[in-house]
Motif scaffolding. Structure first.
Motif, PDB file in Angstrom:
ATOM      1  N   SER A 322      30.040 -53.229 -41.495  1.00 17.45           N
ATOM      2  CA  SER A 322      30.997 -53.211 -42.606  1.00 17.45           C
ATOM      3  C   SER A 322      30.763 -51.965 -43.451  1.00 17.45           C
ATOM      4  O   SER A 322      29.634 -51.464 -43.552  1.00 17.45           O
ATOM      5  N   TYR A 323      31.828 -51.452 -44.030  1.00 19.04           N
ATOM      6  CA  TYR A 323      31.731 -50.251 -44.870  1.00 19.04           C
ATOM      7  C   TYR A 323      30.711 -50.456 -45.988  1.00 19.04           C
ATOM      8  O   TYR A 323      29.883 -49.570 -46.255  1.00 19.04           O
ATOM      9  N   ASP A 324      30.754 -51.617 -46.627  1.00 12.80           N
ATOM     10  CA  ASP A 324      29.849 -51.877 -47.760  1.00 12.80           C
ATOM     11  C   ASP A 324      28.387 -51.803 -47.329  1.00 12.80           C
ATOM     12  O   ASP A 324      27.543 -51.229 -48.029  1.00 12.80           O
ATOM     13  N   LYS A 325      28.061 -52.405 -46.167  1.00 14.18           N
ATOM     14  CA  LYS A 325      26.688 -52.378 -45.674  1.00 14.18           C
ATOM     15  C   LYS A 325      26.264 -50.954 -45.317  1.00 14.18           C
ATOM     16  O   LYS A 325      25.129 -50.533 -45.570  1.00 14.18           O
ATOM     17  N   LEU A 326      27.195 -50.202 -44.729  1.00 14.48           N
ATOM     18  CA  LEU A 326      26.880 -48.819 -44.353  1.00 14.48           C
ATOM     19  C   LEU A 326      26.578 -47.987 -45.591  1.00 14.48           C
ATOM     20  O   LEU A 326      25.652 -47.165 -45.593  1.00 14.48           O
ATOM     21  N   MET A 327      27.346 -48.213 -46.653  1.00 12.20           N
ATOM     22  CA  MET A 327      27.122 -47.429 -47.871  1.00 12.20           C
ATOM     23  C   MET A 327      25.844 -47.847 -48.594  1.00 12.20           C
ATOM     24  O   MET A 327      25.279 -47.058 -49.355  1.00 12.20           O
ATOM     25  N   GLU A 328      25.380 -49.079 -48.364  1.00 15.45           N
ATOM     26  CA  GLU A 328      24.079 -49.474 -48.904  1.00 15.45           C
ATOM     27  C   GLU A 328      22.969 -48.625 -48.294  1.00 15.45           C
ATOM     28  O   GLU A 328      21.883 -48.490 -48.865  1.00 15.45           O
ATOM     29  N   CYS A 329      23.257 -48.068 -47.107  1.00 12.91           N
ATOM     30  CA  CYS A 329      22.303 -47.187 -46.417  1.00 12.91           C
ATOM     31  C   CYS A 329      22.698 -45.720 -46.585  1.00 12.91           C
ATOM     32  O   CYS A 329      22.271 -44.869 -45.788  1.00 12.91           O
ATOM     33  N   ASP A 330      23.532 -45.458 -47.603  1.00 15.24           N
ATOM     34  CA  ASP A 330      24.001 -44.088 -47.868  1.00 15.24           C
ATOM     35  C   ASP A 330      24.692 -43.470 -46.657  1.00 15.24           C
ATOM     36  O   ASP A 330      24.645 -42.248 -46.445  1.00 15.24           O
ATOM     37  N   GLY A 331      25.330 -44.322 -45.857  1.00 12.64           N
ATOM     38  CA  GLY A 331      26.073 -43.831 -44.704  1.00 12.64           C
ATOM     39  C   GLY A 331      25.226 -43.519 -43.488  1.00 12.64           C
ATOM     40  O   GLY A 331      25.743 -43.015 -42.482  1.00 12.64           O
ATOM     41  N   LYS A 332      23.920 -43.828 -43.544  1.00  5.66           N
ATOM     42  CA  LYS A 332      23.011 -43.488 -42.437  1.00  5.66           C
ATOM     43  C   LYS A 332      22.918 -44.647 -41.446  1.00  5.66           C
ATOM     44  O   LYS A 332      22.406 -45.724 -41.774  1.00  5.66           O
ATOM     45  N   LEU A 333      23.395 -44.402 -40.220  1.00  2.00           N
ATOM     46  CA  LEU A 333      23.381 -45.445 -39.202  1.00  2.00           C
ATOM     47  C   LEU A 333      21.959 -45.817 -38.796  1.00  2.00           C
ATOM     48  O   LEU A 333      21.683 -46.974 -38.460  1.00  2.00           O
ATOM     49  N   SER A 334      21.060 -44.857 -38.836  1.00  2.00           N
ATOM     50  CA  SER A 334      19.668 -45.140 -38.459  1.00  2.00           C
ATOM     51  C   SER A 334      19.065 -46.185 -39.393  1.00  2.00           C
ATOM     52  O   SER A 334      18.374 -47.111 -38.955  1.00  2.00           O
ATOM     53  N   ALA A 335      19.351 -46.044 -40.686  1.00  2.00           N
ATOM     54  CA  ALA A 335      18.849 -47.011 -41.665  1.00  2.00           C
ATOM     55  C   ALA A 335      19.524 -48.365 -41.472  1.00  2.00           C
ATOM     56  O   ALA A 335      18.881 -49.422 -41.609  1.00  2.00           O
ATOM     57  N   ALA A 336      20.819 -48.339 -41.131  1.00  2.00           N
ATOM     58  CA  ALA A 336      21.548 -49.586 -40.898  1.00  2.00           C
ATOM     59  C   ALA A 336      20.971 -50.334 -39.705  1.00  2.00           C
ATOM     60  O   ALA A 336      20.865 -51.567 -39.712  1.00  2.00           O
ATOM     61  N   LYS A 337      20.567 -49.582 -38.668  1.00  2.00           N
ATOM     62  CA  LYS A 337      19.959 -50.205 -37.487  1.00  2.00           C
ATOM     63  C   LYS A 337      18.635 -50.874 -37.862  1.00  2.00           C
ATOM     64  O   LYS A 337      18.328 -51.974 -37.400  1.00  2.00           O
ATOM     65  N   GLU A 338      17.865 -50.200 -38.696  1.00  2.00           N
ATOM     66  CA  GLU A 338      16.574 -50.750 -39.112  1.00  2.00           C
ATOM     67  C   GLU A 338      16.750 -52.067 -39.864  1.00  2.00           C
ATOM     68  O   GLU A 338      15.923 -52.979 -39.759  1.00  2.00           O
ATOM     69  N   HIS A 339      17.830 -52.176 -40.628  1.00  2.00           N
ATOM     70  CA  HIS A 339      18.108 -53.416 -41.369  1.00  2.00           C
ATOM     71  C   HIS A 339      18.755 -54.480 -40.469  1.00  2.00           C
ATOM     72  O   HIS A 339      18.932 -55.623 -40.891  1.00  2.00           O
ATOM     73  N   GLY A 340      19.124 -54.075 -39.263  1.00  2.00           N
ATOM     74  CA  GLY A 340      19.809 -55.011 -38.373  1.00  2.00           C
ATOM     75  C   GLY A 340      21.258 -55.229 -38.728  1.00  2.00           C
ATOM     76  O   GLY A 340      21.867 -56.242 -38.344  1.00  2.00           O
ATOM     77  N   TRP A 341      21.846 -54.295 -39.448  1.00  2.00           N
ATOM     78  CA  TRP A 341      23.235 -54.439 -39.900  1.00  2.00           C
ATOM     79  C   TRP A 341      24.248 -53.829 -38.937  1.00  2.00           C
ATOM     80  O   TRP A 341      25.434 -54.127 -39.035  1.00  2.00           O
TER      81      TRP A 341
END
Length: 363
Positions: A322-341
């Motif tokens: 989701s856009y909101d979750k991605l922006m919680e990671c400042d748009g970084k997919l690597s960080a999103a992967k680490e959170h499992g999002w």
């Protein structure tokens, strides 16, 4: 998405059209100023697309669009050819939804085609003409289906639906006010009835009454809309025209000074998306950030097909967040992967509004 702007002459249709499309359609104080429909394509503002484009430094930023069609003013008797009625009714058939502009302001300098401001009557005139035009279509279809039913009993079910719609219309009820099950709805859609098209009533008020919720004309429009489950958007075409001449910074200051949260165009877009049950998903990267419009409930392979038919045919999976979750990671997919999002979704996944998606497929 193609929306037809309709209404009686001199209610502010072309002024509104000019304002939201900046296409320079002629607007004048006499009936039938608009003969051929003016077409304008408007980009749908979406801060999510803007932000992601900046985050990924995209070479191209592409917003989804809405096409507005400014259809000439209808008058009483249009279904019988009054004014240029039959031609105008044909233009309405080509749009997905109707924006019915209703005059809700007094101005002695702008003539009303009937000489009096009466929103309820104005709405009834337009709806009656559309109903009459639909009844003529139904009469021809009923005659044809009655002949079929003599040798094909399966046509009896269709004949009953046609007759029910016709009888309801004889009592002044538009097709969108009638209840149909899923199978019946699919059939009614094939009839291309004018009164089955979803509708938004745009109550056009004066600048002085912009913050007045007690406007009696607007209340009359809302009262009618409630009878058919339609939505009302209150706009001021004159202010929209002024806003269209400003840049973004000036527009923000103007809106703040006027105490307005959003423009009439923004309101129309939101209502139109809700009316047609539409959502947007986003693809993003260095080359391009883009919004794609789909029907709510669309599955991942069909959403992929909006981009290219090969994507649907060879669909493997969709990597989505989701856009909101991605922006919680400042748009970084690597960080999103680490959170499992960042999720991997299959063919049964239903795309959600604001999903940021990367499709994997076989060529």
């Amino acid at each position: 998405m193609k929306l037809g702007i309709v209404g009686l002459p001199n209610v502010g249709k072309s002024t509104l059209f000019n304002a939201i499309t900046k296409s320079g359609a002629e607007a004048a104080n006499y009936p039938f100023c608009t003969i051929e429909p003016n077409i304008g394509v408007v980009s749908v503002p979406d801060e999510r697309v803007t932000t992601l484009s900046e985050v990924y430094n995209s070479k191209k930023t592409i917003y989804t669009t809405i096409e507005f069609c400014d259809i000439a003013g209808l008058v009483q008797g249009a279904s019988k050819g009054e004014g240029l009625g039959n031609k105008f009714l044909g233009h309405i058939r080509e749009v997905e939804a109707i924006v019915h502009v209703v005059r809700c302001f007094n101005d002695p300098n702008i003539v009303h085609v009937d000489g009096v401001i009466d929103p309820a009557n104005d709405i009834e005139i337009i709806n009656t003409e559309l109903i009459i035009a639909d009844m003529e279509v139904l009469e021809r279809r009923i005659t044809k289906t009655e002949k079929q039913a003599k040798s094909d009993k399966s046509a009896l079910a269709e004949l009953k639906i046609l007759q029910d719609i016709y009888n309801n219309m004889s009592q002044g009820r538009s097709a969108r006010m009638m209840d149909f099950d899923e199978e019946e709805t699919a059939f009614v859609k094939t009839l291309e009835l004018l009164t089955f098209k979803p509708i938004i009533y745009a109550a056009n008020i004066s600048e002085d009454e912009l913050m007045d919720d007690e406007n009696e004309y607007v209340q009359a429009v809302r009262a009618h809309a409630s009878t058919e489950g339609s939505e009302v958007v209150v706009i001021c075409a004159k202010i929209e025209a002024e806003l269209s001449e400003l840049d973004d910074d000036e527009k923000a200051i103007f809106l703040e000074d006027m105490g307005i949260d959003e423009t009439g165009l923004d309101k129309l877009i939101k209502s139109s998306y809700a009316l047609l049950n539409l959502i947007s998903f986003i693809t993003t990267g260095e080359d391009e950030t883009r919004a794609w419009t789909i029907k709510r409930g669309t599955l991942a392979p069909q959403a992929a097909g909006k981009i290219h038919t090969d994507f649907e045919r060879g669909f493997i999976r969709a990597e989505t967040i989701s856009y909101d979750k991605l922006m919680e990671c400042d748009g970084k997919l690597s960080a999103a992967k680490e959170h499992g999002w960042l999720r991997s979704e299959g063919k049964e996944y239903e795309i959600k509004d604001g999903d940021v998606v990367h499709f994997l497929f076989n060529v």
